[in-house]
Design an enzyme around this catalytic site. Structure first.
Site, mmCIF file in Angstrom:
data_model
loop_
_atom_site.group_PDB
_atom_site.id
_atom_site.type_symbol
_atom_site.label_atom_id
_atom_site.label_comp_id
_atom_site.label_asym_id
_atom_site.label_seq_id
_atom_site.Cartn_x
_atom_site.Cartn_y
_atom_site.Cartn_z
ATOM 1 N N HIS A 255 2.231 -9.692 -6.767
ATOM 2 C CA HIS A 255 2.962 -10.417 -5.727
ATOM 3 C C HIS A 255 3.773 -11.560 -6.332
ATOM 4 C CE1 HIS A 255 1.310 -8.207 -2.468
ATOM 5 N NE2 HIS A 255 0.120 -8.743 -2.481
ATOM 6 N N THR B 125 0.833 -1.199 0.000
ATOM 7 C CA THR B 125 0.000 0.000 0.000
ATOM 8 C C THR B 125 0.869 1.252 0.000
ATOM 9 O OG1 THR B 125 -1.682 -1.210 1.261
ATOM 10 C CG2 THR B 125 -1.891 1.185 1.179
ATOM 11 N N ARG C 41 10.356 -6.593 3.239
ATOM 12 C CA ARG C 41 10.211 -6.227 4.648
ATOM 13 C C ARG C 41 10.903 -7.274 5.512
ATOM 14 N NH1 ARG C 41 4.185 -5.648 7.413
ATOM 15 N NH2 ARG C 41 4.787 -4.591 9.348
ATOM 16 N N SER D 1 2.302 -9.490 10.437
ATOM 17 C CA SER D 1 1.288 -8.729 9.715
ATOM 18 C C SER D 1 0.376 -9.653 8.917
ATOM 19 C CB SER D 1 1.969 -7.718 8.785
ATOM 20 O OG SER D 1 1.017 -6.963 8.078
#
Length: 282
Positions: A156, A96, A176, A184
């Protein structure tokens, strides 16, 4: 709000995907999902990993069933254009944020940040940049043709899964710290009603590479390798260093999943080359 004049969009791109494709809001017919891949899906290895949902292994990557049909459709049907920019990431790794930042950067001439009518003030970043697998799994890939160039697209998919036409586009990849990503993902899947799986079980599955779009290291290394081979086309960015879990038992798969010994610990640095080049093509 007045209807958008699509005849003038060719000079403005990128523009918000929702502004160009609002057919569902107008009650028009939604195309049915493609069914021609059922024979392929039926032959894939599967595990019951996410509650009642199955993960299927396609081209060495574990995907939910709708992800499989989306990936196959992208591989067989996607038509690239000069100027396309692809935003890539594993799930729950800053997608996002990357969409918002990339759209604001590439569209800054048309939509200055101070503009009170900036699209990001009224739309979610996911409404500005389309997720390719979802569109193609629903048989709605024709909606991409309505977008003016340059187009901002998101996936993805692993780098190895990209069709050649996409692999030749400019790509910005974000990753990440893997422990943060997994926490998450667990909260997201739980809140979305996918399962009530204990976090420890999801963690063990991820250590085996059996998480959505896993294995994670294959995902990261594919884009990292591409960024070192073609830095003018592929840019990588990340948020934190790769550290092993201090409490991982000796010989446990946990430590190798978090930071395999074959790779040095690196800080992933964001380079703006792709976005600047893409913006300058308008």
């Amino acid at each position: 709000m007045a209807a958008l004049d699509k005849s003038c969009l060719v000079e403005l791109g990128p523009v918000p995907f929702k502004d160009v494709n609002n057919d569902d809001d107008n009650g028009q017919t939604v195309i049915s999902p493609p069914a021609e891949y059922a024979d392929i899906v039926a032959t894939l290895p599967s595990i019951a990993a996410i509650g009642d949902s199955q993960l299927l292994k396609y081209q060495d990557v574990w995907l939910l069933i709708h992800g499989v049909t989306g990936v196959i459709s992208v591989q067989r049907r996607f038509k690239s254009r000069p100027g396309d920019v692809l935003l890539a990431s594993p799930p729950k790794c800053g997608t996002t944020w990357l969409k918002a930042l990339s759209f604001a950067t590439m569209a800054r001439a048309k939509y200055p940040p101070s503009d009170a009518n900036h699209p990001l003030r009224r739309l979610n970043p996911h409404e500005c940049v389309p997720f390719m697998e979802n569109l193609f799994s629903a048989g709605q890939e024709a909606k991409l043709e309505a977008l003016p160039s340059p187009r901002l697209l998101q996936t993805h998919m692993h780098y190895s899964m990209l069709p050649r036409s996409l692999a030749d586009c400019k790509i910005v990849f974000v990753c990440r710290e893997r422990k943060d990503m997994l926490v998450s993902m667990w909260h997201f899947l739980k809140s979305a009603g996918y399962f009530s799986l204990p976090f420890s079980d999801l963690f063990e599955l991820a250590c085996q590479g059996q998480n959505p779009y896993g294995p994670i290291w294959s995902h990261l290394l594919g884009y990292w390798t591409a960024s070192t081979a073609r830095p003018e086309m592929v840019s990588s960015c990340g948020t934190r260093r790769c550290w092993p879990i201090p409490s991982a038992p000796s010989g446990s798969s946990r430590g190798s999943w978090m930071c395999p010994s074959r790779r040095p610990r690196r800080r992933w640095v964001f380079r703006w080359t792709s976005l600047r080049c893409a913006a300058s093509t308008r």
